[in-house]
Design an enzyme around this catalytic site. Structure first.
Site, PDB file in Angstrom:
ATOM      1  N   ARG A   1     -37.242  33.809 -14.589  1.00  0.00           N
ATOM      2  CA  ARG A   1     -36.387  32.616 -14.569  1.00  0.00           C
ATOM      3  C   ARG A   1     -34.953  32.940 -14.131  1.00  0.00           C
ATOM      4  O   ARG A   1     -34.392  32.238 -13.274  1.00  0.00           O
ATOM      5  CB  ARG A   1     -36.403  31.933 -15.932  1.00  0.00           C
ATOM      6  CG  ARG A   1     -37.717  31.205 -16.226  1.00  0.00           C
ATOM      7  CD  ARG A   1     -37.689  30.548 -17.587  1.00  0.00           C
ATOM      8  NE  ARG A   1     -37.484  31.521 -18.651  1.00  0.00           N
ATOM      9  CZ  ARG A   1     -37.183  31.208 -19.901  1.00  0.00           C
ATOM     10  NH1 ARG A   1     -37.022  29.943 -20.253  1.00  0.00           N
ATOM     11  NH2 ARG A   1     -37.036  32.154 -20.813  1.00  0.00           N
TER      12      ARG A   1
ATOM     13  N   ASN B   1     -40.356  28.161 -18.385  1.00  0.00           N
ATOM     14  CA  ASN B   1     -41.684  28.696 -18.699  1.00  0.00           C
ATOM     15  C   ASN B   1     -42.524  27.585 -19.296  1.00  0.00           C
ATOM     16  O   ASN B   1     -42.005  26.696 -19.969  1.00  0.00           O
ATOM     17  CB  ASN B   1     -41.588  29.822 -19.739  1.00  0.00           C
ATOM     18  CG  ASN B   1     -41.040  31.107 -19.155  1.00  0.00           C
ATOM     19  OD1 ASN B   1     -41.055  31.322 -17.944  1.00  0.00           O
ATOM     20  ND2 ASN B   1     -40.561  31.982 -20.033  1.00  0.00           N
TER      21      ASN B   1
END
Length: 757
Positions: free
Chosen positions: A21, A39
């Site tokens: 990320r 996520n």
């Protein structure tokens, strides 16, 4: 006018806990895009708005150059209705359905974090739990998923202001690092002696004190990030023997931790594959030959009777900071009493190991999934990689399986070297090595791991797979589990599961050509009720058929036979070998065993026991003090070989069987003629390798797949490759160990492709 568009990007694979990320955030910022990344239970979801061409350039770079420890299995990009975002943000993970993504294994400490710990000006100077998005424990501390801090045991340590600043700063290496801690807010170490007395030491002198403890000839139990290690000075013969005595491990070799790669290179000859293995993110123990050894390790105590050494380099901050203070290698073996599982809890470690260790270096981070160190060996000639133990760094993911089933399948493996495989979603998960289920503590961890898998994925199994052996603890537990969940139960023959594991690893089930399966190990319950272990199978679509085997010989005294190679020799001996037996058995024992041979009904085809018989005949090993000792000692005698100088001890009989007793008798003739052990063992292995290709010719196949514990013998693998590589397609277990650890995976492969196809 340029029109802004919005795309949804879905990425699956090993993409959580690997800095994915923050990497997406930095890349999107670089491309001046807006949107979000988060996520979820299936991987990483990205929403991005901008110009179509820019978005696709961003997507291409993301897929082609992902973060270093990530593995992308699948990615998709789809245009959706336009959304306005004022910036690009990392969003908290949301779980809307069941987990459907790979889990993240532990990663060895990266160079940047090592540098932080070494730098006196860095606030993580001498902090042993230094990690970032690219390194550190993952599976060891996982409670549940998606991989967020509050789903790990690290959540017990709230971040301080400085750590929060790093965590929220996009240009920082610890941006959204879920394992982020420091000296101020993080995990605490403490040193105690075996009476429980706490020794005082500052954070900057602690590891120097531990190094001095080791230098003074003491044993210390060190709680690492994946469980306890028992450590001592590997150059001190007395303390190594003391550790052997206390751990109840008389001969099995110890692993040795070297302070650095440079130190290791001064003492052992390394090739490029060795270095690659030792410095990989998995950082396994790597078995290295010690030709021209130049160091001071007490070799005959660390690796008794062997010409190879299992070595590793520091893979955690704790081990790295200790290594910085060491001027000698240390034994670093699993923190347990021999046969028990690795310990991870402080109170249990003190209870079980206080009579073994003089000191304990402990910390207050909970290890959720204790794991032994993985073990790897490379063959000498072809550098074929063989996993001896698949654990820390590798488990619990498996990426190479081709599975398409709507059933939730759990496989409970074998009895020795047990593991669990679970297929609850679109991925297959294989647990770390668990151990021998005869040990109650191992069995308890085995059952807890099974239940944790079921809880973690929130999926009850529809199908339970077990070994065909009626008294294996894994089989009996599987029967209970199937009843509990009202699941179908299938019993799968041990060696067919071994064969299926190689077929599955190399996706050979899709081929229409037949494949010869060569499955050699110590023991497995056969379809005819005898003990198999020297098997040849043929795979043709959806069917595995046993086509040949080593001729049966007597299986004597139950499990005692696998622990006493001299019993295998007695079983295979003829009248010409009686003088050899008289040196190994009393007259009374010989009378009893010869009577047993006459009346015995249980037979075996085991090649593992044939190795035992050869080792006993050559007076190399009469009693195995650890599993596979005789076979390991046999291979140890071979430094090199030339196939042109080798001879056969037997060939396949007309009835398509391998004459086991004849093989041993002809080998015995060379012993009587006074040939060297190296010469005889080389010819023995050459005979085994040649028989494989004789059988392939008989069966008219060109693809050969080998599995079973015998194929941990890397000299045998080299011979097979040298004889057959240009004429045959050869397949070995590569991502799994060839031993019984692969049985759980093989059970799933056999079920899917032979029982449920």
């Amino acid at each position: 006018m340029l029109i802004q568009k919005t795309y949804k990007i879905s990425i699956s694979g090993q993409v959580q806990g690997v800095g994915f990320r923050p990497y997406v955030y930095s890349l999107a910022t670089e491309f001046l895009l807006t949107g979000t990344v988060s996520n979820n239970e299936e991987g990483v979801i990205i929403f991005v708005s901008g110009l179509k061409k820019v978005i696709f350039n961003f997507y291409d770079k993301l897929i082609q150059s992902p973060p270093p420890v990530s593995i992308i299995n699948d990615s998709r990009i789809n245009q959706i209705e336009y959304r306005f975002f004022d910036e690009f943000k990392i969003m908290p993970s949301k779980k809307s359905s069941r987990l459907n993504l790979p889990l993240t294994p532990d990663f060895a400490i990266c160079d940047n974090c090592k540098n932080d710990m070494h730098n006196p000006k860095n606030r993580r100077f001498d902090y042993p739990f230094t990690t970032c998005v690219n390194c550190g424990p993952r599976w060891a501390i996982t409670e549940t998923f998606p991989f967020e801090r509050n789903h790990t045991s690290i959540d017990d340590f709230p971040m301080c202001e400085a750590c929060v600043e790093e965590y929220t700063k996009p240009i920082d290496r610890r941006f959204h690092s879920q394992t982020n801690t420091c000296q101020t807010c993080g995990i605490k170490l403490f040193l105690v002696d075996n009476s429980g007395y706490k020794l005082e030491a500052s954070k900057h002198t602690l590891f120097k004190k531990v190094a001095n403890i080791l230098s003074d000839g003491n044993i210390i139990a060190i709680k690492n990030t994946s469980g306890y290690l028992l450590c001592c000075n590997a150059e001190n013969e007395h303390v190594v023997q003391e550790l052997r005595d206390k751990k109840n491990r008389p001969h099995k070799p110890f692993a040795v931790l070297y302070p650095s790669l440079d130190f290791l290179k001064k003492e052992l000859q390394l090739n490029e594959p060795h270095v690659k293995s030792l410095t990989s993110t998995e950082r396994p123990i790597t078995i290295i030959p010690f030709n021209n050894y130049k160091g001071n390790i007490a070799i005959h105590k660390v690796a008794p009777g062997l010409s190879q050494l299992g070595v590793m380099l520091p893979y955690s901050g704790i081990l790295q900071l200790l290594a910085n203070e060491l001027s000698f290698p240390i034994v670093a073996t699993s923190g347990n009493i021999h046969g028990s599982p690795i310990i991870s809890k402080n109170d249990k470690a003190f209870e079980k190991l206080k009579e073994v260790a003089d000191y304990f270096l402990q910390h207050n981070l909970k290890v959720t999934h204790p794991q032994d160190d993985s073990v790897v060996k490379l063959s000498n000639k072809f550098k074929e990689k063989v996993l001896f133990r698949r654990s820390r760094g590798y488990a619990p993911n498996y990426f190479n399986a081709s599975i398409n089933s709507d059933k939730k399948i759990i496989a409970l493996g074998a009895h020795l070297k047990s593991s669990i495989a679970f297929y609850p979603n679109n991925y297959l998960y294989i647990s770390q090595y668990l151990g021998n289920l005869d040990n109650y503590d191992v069995y308890e961890r085995f059952t807890k791991t099974t239940l944790h898998f079921i809880d973690l994925f929130e999926q009850k199994p529809n199908v339970v797979l077990v070994d065909k052996h009626p008294t294996y603890h894994s089989t009996l537990y599987g029967i209970e589990l199937a009843q509990q969940h009202d699941a179908e139960l299938f019993k799968i023959q041990h060696h067919k599961a071994h064969f299926a594991s190689v077929l599955g690893e190399h996706n050979l089930f899709t081929f229409h050509e037949p494949v010869l399966g060569v499955i050699w190990d110590g023991t497995g319950y056969g379809d005819d009720g005898h003990i198999w272990g020297g098997e040849f199978f043929k795979y043709q679509p959806h069917k595995i058929e046993r086509v040949s085997h080593f001729e049966y010989f007597n299986w004597l005294a139950g499990d005692k036979m696998s622990k006493a190679p001299k019993l295998s020799l007695l079983s295979l001996s003829n009248s010409d070998m009686q003088s050899v037996l008289k040196d190994k058995f009393s007259d009374e024992e010989l009378t009893i065993y010869q009577s047993l041979k006459k009346n015995n009904k249980l037979k075996t085809s085991s090649v593992g026991r044939l190795f035992d018989a050869v080792a006993s005949l050559l007076n190399i090993c009469d009693i195995n003090t650890y599993e596979g000792e005789a076979a390991i000692l046999l291979e140890n005698y071979i430094t090199d070989y030339n196939l042109d100088d080798c001879k056969l001890y037997c060939s396949i009989l007309d009835k398509n069987l391998i004459p086991t007793e004849k093989l041993l008798y002809n080998l015995h003739l060379d012993v009587k003629e006074g040939h060297s052990k190296q010469y005889i063992i080389t010819n023995f292995l050459y005979t085994l390798a040649s028989i494989i290709f004789q059988m392939a010719s008989h069966q008219k196949v060109k693809k050969i797949a080998c599995s079973g514990g015998v194929f941990q013998n890397t000299t045998l693998i080299d011979m097979i490759k040298e004889i057959g590589e240009n004429k045959y397609k050869l397949y070995f277990n590569r991502n799994l160990a060839p031993n019984d650890e692969n049985i759980s995976f093989g059970q799933i492969m056999y079920y899917l492709h032979c029982l449920n196809s």
